[in-house]
Design an enzyme around this catalytic site. Structure first.
Site, PDB file in Angstrom:
ATOM      1  N   ILE A 322      22.700   1.417  21.739  1.00  0.00           N
ATOM      2  CA  ILE A 322      21.569   2.136  22.334  1.00  0.00           C
ATOM      3  C   ILE A 322      22.056   3.443  22.945  1.00  0.00           C
ATOM      4  O   ILE A 322      21.428   4.500  22.786  1.00  0.00           O
ATOM      5  CB  ILE A 322      20.873   1.270  23.392  1.00  0.00           C
ATOM      6  CG1 ILE A 322      20.029   0.191  22.714  1.00  0.00           C
ATOM      7  CG2 ILE A 322      19.988   2.124  24.309  1.00  0.00           C
ATOM      8  CD1 ILE A 322      19.365  -0.772  23.684  1.00  0.00           C
ATOM      9  N   GLY A 323      23.178   3.387  23.639  1.00  0.00           N
ATOM     10  CA  GLY A 323      23.731   4.608  24.227  1.00  0.00           C
ATOM     11  C   GLY A 323      24.089   5.634  23.172  1.00  0.00           C
ATOM     12  O   GLY A 323      23.709   6.808  23.276  1.00  0.00           O
ATOM     13  N   TRP A 325      22.951   5.837  20.156  1.00  0.00           N
ATOM     14  CA  TRP A 325      21.751   6.304  19.456  1.00  0.00           C
ATOM     15  C   TRP A 325      21.124   7.477  20.202  1.00  0.00           C
ATOM     16  O   TRP A 325      20.615   8.411  19.587  1.00  0.00           O
ATOM     17  CB  TRP A 325      20.748   5.166  19.324  1.00  0.00           C
ATOM     18  CG  TRP A 325      19.523   5.547  18.544  1.00  0.00           C
ATOM     19  CD1 TRP A 325      19.350   5.474  17.192  1.00  0.00           C
ATOM     20  CD2 TRP A 325      18.295   6.072  19.056  1.00  0.00           C
ATOM     21  NE1 TRP A 325      18.100   5.921  16.836  1.00  0.00           N
ATOM     22  CE2 TRP A 325      17.434   6.292  17.959  1.00  0.00           C
ATOM     23  CE3 TRP A 325      17.844   6.375  20.341  1.00  0.00           C
ATOM     24  CZ2 TRP A 325      16.147   6.795  18.107  1.00  0.00           C
ATOM     25  CZ3 TRP A 325      16.561   6.877  20.495  1.00  0.00           C
ATOM     26  CH2 TRP A 325      15.726   7.086  19.383  1.00  0.00           C
ATOM     27  N   HIS A 326      21.187   7.451  21.534  1.00  0.00           N
ATOM     28  CA  HIS A 326      20.583   8.531  22.312  1.00  0.00           C
ATOM     29  C   HIS A 326      21.369   9.837  22.188  1.00  0.00           C
ATOM     30  O   HIS A 326      20.787  10.912  22.357  1.00  0.00           O
ATOM     31  CB  HIS A 326      20.486   8.137  23.788  1.00  0.00           C
ATOM     32  CG  HIS A 326      19.302   7.261  24.101  1.00  0.00           C
ATOM     33  ND1 HIS A 326      19.322   5.896  23.907  1.00  0.00           N
ATOM     34  CD2 HIS A 326      18.069   7.563  24.565  1.00  0.00           C
ATOM     35  CE1 HIS A 326      18.149   5.394  24.257  1.00  0.00           C
ATOM     36  NE2 HIS A 326      17.367   6.381  24.651  1.00  0.00           N
ATOM     37  N   GLY A 327      22.650   9.766  21.903  1.00  0.00           N
ATOM     38  CA  GLY A 327      23.424  11.001  21.769  1.00  0.00           C
ATOM     39  C   GLY A 327      24.851  10.729  21.345  1.00  0.00           C
ATOM     40  O   GLY A 327      25.414   9.671  21.653  1.00  0.00           O
TER      41      GLY A 327
END
Length: 354
Positions: A322-323, A325-327
């Site tokens: 998730i982390g 995926w955000h950047g």
């Protein structure tokens, strides 16, 4: 072409009028929306349309070949083609420089003197979103949870629909594909909700979020060494609010735009900062992304049904992704790891109380 721009307003009015003029002609309206969506996407950078088209054609073909395959082994091979190609494209465009920089940093720790040279790679808009959509489609076809879509125009519209293409929400085939074959209609209540969502999205993004960014956040992040701890803390919390308003505003406008055309997209935010726990926060923040990783990463890893170690491992892997995926940076990786440890601690304390 951002949702709060005059260009988008003109684009949407034209699309709205032509679409409803064609609403009695089933495939004509879908073909028109598909072409309009490609035009919308190409307005940012025409070359991005090649990547979107390649990804769409690949998964359209893979799903049909998978459905026609005679053996489970052949079906699995086609699924792996989809997974490797889609994740490969995403990794190349979004993470190449991150991986290179990390490798150079690790090698330098052992005495080498490598120099990191950043590649000039332009990230295609929305690739993180439509990659997840195409992957969910092929996985669901592989698991026989949905039927294969053999009409290319319908499938291309599902992937490239302009409302969700750039910034989500992440829509699954089982939710949108059945709507494509239905006769379009909008009730007065739905139209009212759509207009409200678009209006509140414009206010969130164009007025509040941008004002917070220009007035507080930009100044704090540009010159933190000249500010007090209290000023920096205010800047950090303001940035948190700005991020939420930005992201949820785009989701609101996307859902509202789709609803005016008769299509229902899933909600993406549900007042996440009113959550009472970190787990509840992730059930209310970017819900379509959280549910995607839950269903296609966390659950296949046995989810919460294994030993404590397995559950903690699964939580860490999911939130680390998730982390990232955000950047594509270690800041985002640490962000994901921080939330993973918060989830692990929450589960540990709950089990201990029980």
């Amino acid at each position: 072409m951002s949702f709060q721009s005059i260009e988008y307003a003109i684009f949407f009015v034209v699309v709205f009028l032509v679409f409803w003029a064609l609403h009695r002609f089933g495939m004509a309206k879908i073909a028109f929306l598909c072409i309009a969506s490609w035009f919308f996407y190409a307005a940012g950078n025409p070359w991005f349309l090649l990547i979107l088209g390649a990804s769409t054609f690949l998964d359209y073909t893979v799903a049909i070949e998978m459905d026609d395959a005679k053996t489970q082994k052949a079906r699995k091979r086609w699924l792996m083609v989809s997974i490797i190609t889609n994740l490969g494209l995403l990794a190349f465009f979004k993470y190449t420089n991150f991986f290179q920089e990390t490798l150079v940093g690790v090698v330098d720790l052992f005495g080498a003197e490598w120099v990191f040279e950043k590649w000039d790679i332009v990230l295609p808009a929305g690739i993180s979103f439509y990659t997840f959509m195409t992957l969910s489609y092929t996985v669901d076809v592989y698991k026989r949870e949905i039927p294969v879509e053999r009409d290319f125009i319908r499938f291309a519209f599902f992937i490239g629909f302009f409302a969700h293409l750039i910034a989500g929400p992440i829509v699954r085939a089982k939710d949108l594909l059945p709507q494509i074959g239905m006769r379009s209609w909008v009730t007065r209540q739905q139209a009212s909700r759509a207009i409200w969502l678009i209006a509140i999205g414009i206010v969130k993004k164009g007025i509040v979020a941008d004002a917070l960014g220009r007035g507080i956040v930009d100044r704090v992040f540009e010159t933190p060494d000249l500010l007090s701890s209290a000023d920096i803390l205010i800047g950090l919390y303001t940035y948190t609010i700005q991020i939420y308003l930005d992201f949820s505003a785009y989701s609101d406008m996307a859902i509202g735009s789709a609803l005016l055309l008769g299509y229902h997209l899933p909600d993406n935010f549900d007042r996440p900062y009113q959550s009472r726990s970190i787990g509840e926060f992730w059930r209310r923040w970017h819900m379509t992304m959280s549910s995607f990783l839950r269903d296609y990463v966390y659950f296949p890893l046995v989810g919460s049904r294994g030993t404590n170690f397995q559950v903690y491992r699964n939580l860490f892997i999911t939130f680390f992704l998730i982390g990232l995926w955000h950047g594509a940076s270690w800041n985002f990786a640490l962000y994901g790891a921080g939330h993973a440890f918060a989830m692990i601690l929450t589960r540990f304390l709950r089990k201990r109380r029980e």
